[in-house]
Design a protein around this motif. Structure first.
Motif: not given
Length: 435
Positions: A7, A9, A24, A26, A37, A128, A132, A135-136, A139
Motif C-alpha cells: 500500500y 499513502r 491509500y 493498495s 480516509n 507507509v 505502522e 492502515p485501518e 484493512r
C-alpha cells in the motif's frame, strides 16, 4: 486466500503547500484499490481529486468515496482505476520508468510507486513504514470481502528523480537551475517538461513551437513554452537532437508549489487506450457541458474551448484527444480550463507517407474538414450552452484573424506545416469557405 498486501499513502497538496493525507492505494494480488480516509470523506470542503469522484450532491459524493464496490475505486485485473491509470506514462516514457524501478512495464502499482513524488497535478504517493501496521482504511475494505490479510508487503520509496508524464512523446521532468534545465533534480518535483523530437519527425519541436505561436496569435490561453538547445539541458541520456521544447508546467508554482489538475480523460473516465473517446460530437458536447456547469469562469472557458476547437481544425491538430484537454484547480476545489498544450499540426505528417499511417488522425481530419458552423451550433445546443450566437460570432472572427495573420507567421514553420495549413486557410475546410 491469504497473502501480503502492499500500500501507498496518498496526499493532495493544498494551494498553500500543505501536504494533506487523503487515503491509500493498495494492491492485494490482482486487486488494486483506492481507500479514502474518513476525514476526507466527511470533509464538506474537501480538495478535489477528480470530478469522477464528485456526485450530484454531498450525500452522493460520500457514497462514491466510501463505496465497497465501484470501478472508480477498485479493479481486480491488475490495473488501477481509470483516474490513476491516466497518471502513468505511455510508450518509451513508460519503458524508461519501468527500467528505473526494475519492474515490468505492465506493473501499474510499481510504476505509480516509482514516480510518486512527481505526478501530474498536486497528488503525491509514497509507502507507509511497515512498522505502522496496515492502515485501518485499507484493512477494513479487504477483510469486508473475506480476504485474509496477514502481513504488510514491502514497497520501495519513489525513485529519486523519476516522474510520470502522460503521453507517448519522449519527455523529461526538469527544474531550471540558473540557465540550465536539470533532470537529475535531487528529488524535487519538476517545473518544466522537456519534449524531444523523434527520428521519424525531427521537425516535431519546430512544429509544436509554431503551433503555440499560431494559437497565441489568435488570443488563446497557452502554456508558456520556449525552444532551448540540447546543450542547455542535463538529460539522463544522450540525444541526437539540437533543439528541445521546454514547456513550463502549469501544475507547478513558485518554490515547487503543486497545483492540482486533471485531464478530461480522467473527468470522463476513459482509460488511456480509449483517449480518443466515443466520437467528436459526444465527447466535445460532454466537455462543453461540464465546463459550462462547473468552471469558476464558465462563460470565458466555454468561449476559450470553442476557440481552441476551431483553431485546432484550422491548424490541422487532429490529436486533440481527451488527454490533451484539462481542468486546473487553483484553489484546490473548483475547476477552470487549464492552459492549452500539445498544439501539433499532425496533418503536416500525412505528407509523403502511406494512407495507412495516422489512420485515427486521418479519420478525425475527414470529420473536421466537413464540420460546418451549423454543426458547431448543434454541438453547443446539445451541451445546453447559452449565448450560442455570440460564441459563434467570436469564433468566426477568430477564423478571419487567422486567415489574415497566420501566413506571415508560417514563414518560420517547417515547409510541410506551411503547405498543410495554407491549404486549409484557402478554403480546404467547411469553416474557412464561409468566412
Amino acid at each position: 486466500m491469504s497473502t501480503s498486501i502492499r500500500y501507498l499513502r496518498m496526499f493532495l497538496h493544498s494551494p498553500v503547500g500543505i501536504k494533506n493525507p487523503i487515503g491509500y492505494l493498495s494492491q492485494y494480488g490482482d486487486i488494486l484499490r483506492v481507500s479514502f480516509n474518513d476525514d476526507y470523506v466527511n470533509d464538506t470542503n474537501r480538495p478535489t481529486l477528480s470530478l469522477a469522484y464528485v456526485g450530484a450532491n454531498e450525500a452522493a459524493t460520500k457514497a462514491i468515496l466510501s463505496a465497497a464496490r465501484d470501478i472508480r475505486l477498485s479493479r481486480s485485473d491488475g490495473k488501477w482505476p481509470t483516474y490513476f491509470q491516466n497518471l502513468l506514462p505511455e510508450g518509451h516514457n513508460r519503458e524508461r520508468l519501468a527500467a528505473q524501478r526494475g519492474c515490468r512495464s505492465d506493473d501499474e502499482f510499481e510504476l505509480l510507486a516509482a514516480a510518486g513524488h512527481d505526478l501530474m497535478g498536486a497528488i503525491e504517493v509514497e509507502p507507509v513504514p511497515t512498522d505502522e501496521g496496515i492502515p485501518e482504511a485499507v484493512r477494513h475494505w479487504h477483510t469486508a470481502l473475506g480476504l485474509d490479510v496477514l502481513e504488510p508487503g514491502f514497497v520501495e520509496f519513489p525513485v529519486e528523480d523519476a516522474s510520470a508524464l502522460p503521453g507517448v512523446i519522449t519527455k523529461f521532468s526538469a527544474v531550471l537551475e540558473g540557465r540550465r534545465y536539470v533532470v537529475k533534480r535531487h528529488g524535487a518535483a519538476g517545473s518544466t517538461i522537456l519534449k524531444l523530437p523523434s527520428t521519424r519527425h525531427p521537425d516535431l519541436v519546430a512544429n509544436e513551437f509554431m503551433g503555440f505561436q499560431l494559437c497565441k496569435a489568435v488570443g488563446l490561453h497557452c502554456a508558456n513554452v520556449s525552444v532551448i538547445s540540447s546543450q542547455d539541458a542535463e538529460l539522463p541520456e544522450s540525444v541526437p537532437f539540437e533543439e528541445i521544447l521546454a514547456v513550463e508546467r502549469f501544475d507547478r508554482g513558485p518554490g515547487g508549489q503543486r497545483i492540482h489538475m486533471e485531464e478530461f480523460a480522467q473527468v470522463l473516465q476513459y482509460e488511456p487506450k480509449h483517449k480518443y473517446g466515443k466520437g467528436l460530437h459526444k465527447d466535445y458536447s460532454d466537455m462543453l457541458r461540464i465546463i459550462d456547469q462547473l468552471s469558476t469562469r464558465s462563460a470565458q472557458d466555454v468561449q476559450e474551448f470553442v476557440n481552441r476547437f476551431v483553431t485546432f481544425i484550422l491548424m490541422g491538430n487532429t490529436d486533440a484527444h481527451l488527454k490533451n484537454w484539462a481542468f486546473r484547480y487553483p484553489d484546490g476545489i473548483h475547476p477552470e480550463l487549464a492552459p492549452l498544450y500539445d498544439p501539433v499540426c499532425i496533418t503536416a505528417f500525412f505528407e509523403g507517407v502511406s494512407e495507412q499511417d495516422y489512420a485515427i488522425n486521418r479519420a478525425i481530419d475527414k470529420t473536421v474538414r466537413a464540420f460546418t458552423w451549423d454543426d458547431l451550433d448543434a454541438l453547443l445546443k446539445n451541451s445546453k450552452v447559452l449565448r450560442r450566437g455570440r460564441i459563434l460570432q467570436r469564433a468566426k472572427s477568430l477564423v478571419a484573424k487567422a486567415k489574415r495573420d497566420w501566413p506571415e507567421l508560417l514563414k518560420g514553420a517547417p515547409e510541410n506545416m506551411q503547405r498543410a495549413i495554407a491549404e486549409r486557410l484557402a478554403g480546404g475546410l467547411a469553416l474557412t469557405k464561409t468566412v
